[in-house]
Design an enzyme around this catalytic site. Structure first.
Site, PDB file in Angstrom:
ATOM      1  N   ARG A 199       0.955  -1.159  -0.025  1.00  0.00           N
ATOM      2  CA  ARG A 199       0.070   0.063  -0.068  1.00  0.00           C
ATOM      3  C   ARG A 199       0.793   1.355   0.005  1.00  0.00           C
ATOM      4  NH1 ARG A 199      -5.325   1.276   3.251  1.00  0.00           N
ATOM      5  NH2 ARG A 199      -6.306  -0.046   1.833  1.00  0.00           N
ATOM      6  N   HIS A 250      -7.059   0.408  -6.968  1.00  0.00           N
ATOM      7  CA  HIS A 250      -7.279  -0.325  -5.659  1.00  0.00           C
ATOM      8  C   HIS A 250      -8.033  -1.710  -6.201  1.00  0.00           C
ATOM      9  CE1 HIS A 250      -7.728  -1.326  -1.595  1.00  0.00           C
ATOM     10  NE2 HIS A 250      -8.648  -0.436  -1.245  1.00  0.00           N
ATOM     11  N   GLN A 295     -10.135  -4.040  -3.767  1.00  0.00           N
ATOM     12  CA  GLN A 295     -11.107  -3.565  -3.494  1.00  0.00           C
ATOM     13  C   GLN A 295     -12.415  -3.865  -4.644  1.00  0.00           C
ATOM     14  OE1 GLN A 295     -12.220  -1.805  -0.351  1.00  0.00           O
ATOM     15  NE2 GLN A 295     -14.234  -2.284  -1.511  1.00  0.00           N
ATOM     16  N   ASP A 349     -17.201   7.047  -2.574  1.00  0.00           N
ATOM     17  CA  ASP A 349     -15.988   6.827  -1.609  1.00  0.00           C
ATOM     18  C   ASP A 349     -15.838   8.251  -0.942  1.00  0.00           C
ATOM     19  OD1 ASP A 349     -13.545   6.070  -0.399  1.00  0.00           O
ATOM     20  OD2 ASP A 349     -12.288   6.133  -2.531  1.00  0.00           O
ATOM     21  N   CYS A 384     -16.492   1.644  -0.181  1.00  0.00           N
ATOM     22  CA  CYS A 384     -15.240   0.829   0.303  1.00  0.00           C
ATOM     23  C   CYS A 384     -14.879   1.110   1.634  1.00  0.00           C
ATOM     24  CB  CYS A 384     -14.198   1.288  -0.825  1.00  0.00           C
ATOM     25  SG  CYS A 384     -13.585   2.917  -0.532  1.00  0.00           S
ATOM     26  N   ARG A 395     -13.599  -8.781   1.019  1.00  0.00           N
ATOM     27  CA  ARG A 395     -12.307  -8.493   0.785  1.00  0.00           C
ATOM     28  C   ARG A 395     -11.413  -9.674   1.100  1.00  0.00           C
ATOM     29  NH1 ARG A 395     -10.033  -3.092   0.919  1.00  0.00           N
ATOM     30  NH2 ARG A 395      -8.040  -4.637   0.123  1.00  0.00           N
TER      31      ARG A 395
HETATM   32  N1   CP Z   1     -11.386  -0.168   1.844  1.00  0.00           N
HETATM   33  C1   CP Z   1     -10.110  -0.193   2.123  1.00  0.00           C
HETATM   34  O1   CP Z   1      -9.169  -0.556   1.696  1.00  0.00           O
HETATM   35  O2   CP Z   1     -10.130  -0.087   3.618  1.00  0.00           O
HETATM   36  P1   CP Z   1      -8.742   0.410   4.361  1.00  0.00           P
HETATM   37  O3   CP Z   1      -8.365   1.571   4.137  1.00  0.00           O
HETATM   38  O4   CP Z   1      -9.216   0.188   6.046  1.00  0.00           O
HETATM   39  O5   CP Z   1      -7.671  -0.912   4.415  1.00  0.00           O
HETATM   40  N1  NVA Z   2      -9.906   6.526  -1.856  1.00  0.00           N
HETATM   41  C1  NVA Z   2      -9.588   6.396  -0.621  1.00  0.00           C
HETATM   42  C2  NVA Z   2      -9.832   4.842  -0.629  1.00  0.00           C
HETATM   43  C3  NVA Z   2      -9.822   4.301   1.060  1.00  0.00           C
HETATM   44  C4  NVA Z   2      -9.675   2.784   1.182  1.00  0.00           C
HETATM   45  C5  NVA Z   2      -8.082   6.493  -0.072  1.00  0.00           C
HETATM   46  O1  NVA Z   2      -7.068   6.635  -1.199  1.00  0.00           O
HETATM   47  O2  NVA Z   2      -7.858   6.800   1.007  1.00  0.00           O
END
Ligand code: CP
Ligand code: NVA
Length: 306
Positions: free
Chosen positions: A101, A128, A131, A223, A263, A291
């Site tokens: 990440r 993502h 997701q 989102d 999400c 997930r």
């Molecule tokens: N939806 C998602 O990726 O959640 P987190 O940021 O909590 O991992």
């Molecule tokens: N768009 C958001 C998604 C979090 C799961 C971010 O990148 O923070």
């Protein structure tokens, strides 16, 4: 040759459909322990916070008999303490796969280019994919079909929107995207998605009016307006996105059996009202659970143990 999952462009439509079937099968076995990852170790390199991604990967890896090593921002400090290529080369000697990440998608690509083990994108500024696969699984569970369904995404044309767009296009789902001017999905990702849509029969339409976009839709998705790393733009974004809130007035225009998806994490009162996200059409926690099931299927696929 090793495979990576950086974007949904890395998977064919058939592979996506197979992953969904494997995930549904794993889900029906209710977390029953398995030995698909026995003797294998997966690293989680996280430059940003996480609830769902971290926990669902850790628990999923455990259920598959594997071992998990969490490497938070302080441990690896990607690109600052060490280059992505040194990290990738080193960790390839210990681990069997890495979930990363990052802020920059180019860091995930760098890791993949230098690692000899599969790299899975656990969210970057552009994509993502885990997701989006969980989201397709959730739609399939609800409606049985994916092809021909319409998903309307209201909000920022961000990482989550990009991966959903590619995923819908690959499986033949129509997608409507309503975002303020200047916040539509990136042209490059849109044109990739449109190419996939041509082969699957899907359509992708951009709107600036959420009311027009949501008309008769089967899935309403949103989102956060401010993604991780954009905190400095918070106030500007909150002001700009006000008209893009999902509330009962807006969802009244969707199909009467619509499902609401997000999400998570969510901000009630900003991108969605509590009445919608906590209401009868919302499937947010099934989505979060999925997930784990889809990620187990992804790991089995990439580590060749299905
Ligand atoms: N939806 C998602 O990726 O959640 P987190 O940021 O909590 O991992
Ligand atoms: N768009 C958001 C998604 C979090 C799961 C971010 O990148 O923070």
């Amino acid at each position: 040759m090793k495979r990576d999952l950086i974007s949904l462009t890395d998977l064919s439509s058939d592979e996506i459909l197979q992953l969904l079937d494997v995930a549904l099968d794993l889900k029906s076995k209710k977390g029953q322990l398995h030995d698909a990852l026995k003797g294998k170790s997966v690293g989680l390199i996280f430059q940003k916070p996480s609830n769902r991604t971290r926990v669902s990967f850790e628990v999923g890896i455990h259920q598959l008999g594997g071992n998990c090593v969490y490497l938070g921002p302080k441990e690896i400090n990607l690109g600052k303490r060490e280059t992505p290529s040194d990290v990738a080369n080193t960790l390839s000697r210990y681990l069997d796969a890495i979930v990363a990440r990052t802020f920059l998608n180019s860091d995930v690509i760098d890791l993949a280019n230098h690692a000899t083990i599969p790299i899975i994108n656990g969210l970057s500024d552009l994509y993502h994919p885990c997701q989006a696969l969980a989201d397709l699984l959730s739609v399939k569970e609800n409606f049985q079909d994916l092809k021909g369904m319409t998903l309307t995404y209201v909000g920022d044309g961000n990482n989550v929107c990009h991966s959903l767009m590619l995923g819908c296009a690959k499986v033949g789902m129509h997608m409507h995207i309503a975002s303020p001017k200047g916040y539509a999905p990136k042209e490059k990702v849109l044109s990739q998605a449109k190419e996939f849509a041509q082969s699957s029969g899907a359509t992708i339409k951009l709107f600036t009016s959420p009311r027009e976009a949501i008309h008769n839709t089967h899935v309403v998705y949103t989102d956060v307006w401010v993604s991780m790393g954009q905190e400095e733009e918070s106030q500007e974004r909150i002001d700009l996105f006000k008209e893009f809130q999902i509330n009962n007035d807006l969802t009244a225009l969707a199909d009467k059996d619509y499902i609401f998806m997000h999400c998570l994490p969510a901000h009630r009162g900003q991108e969605v009202t509590a009445e919608v996200i906590d209401g009868p059409h919302s499937i947010i926690f099934d989505q979060a659970e999925n997930r784990m099931h889809i990620q187990k299927a992804i790991l089995m696929f990439l580590l060749g143990s299905h």
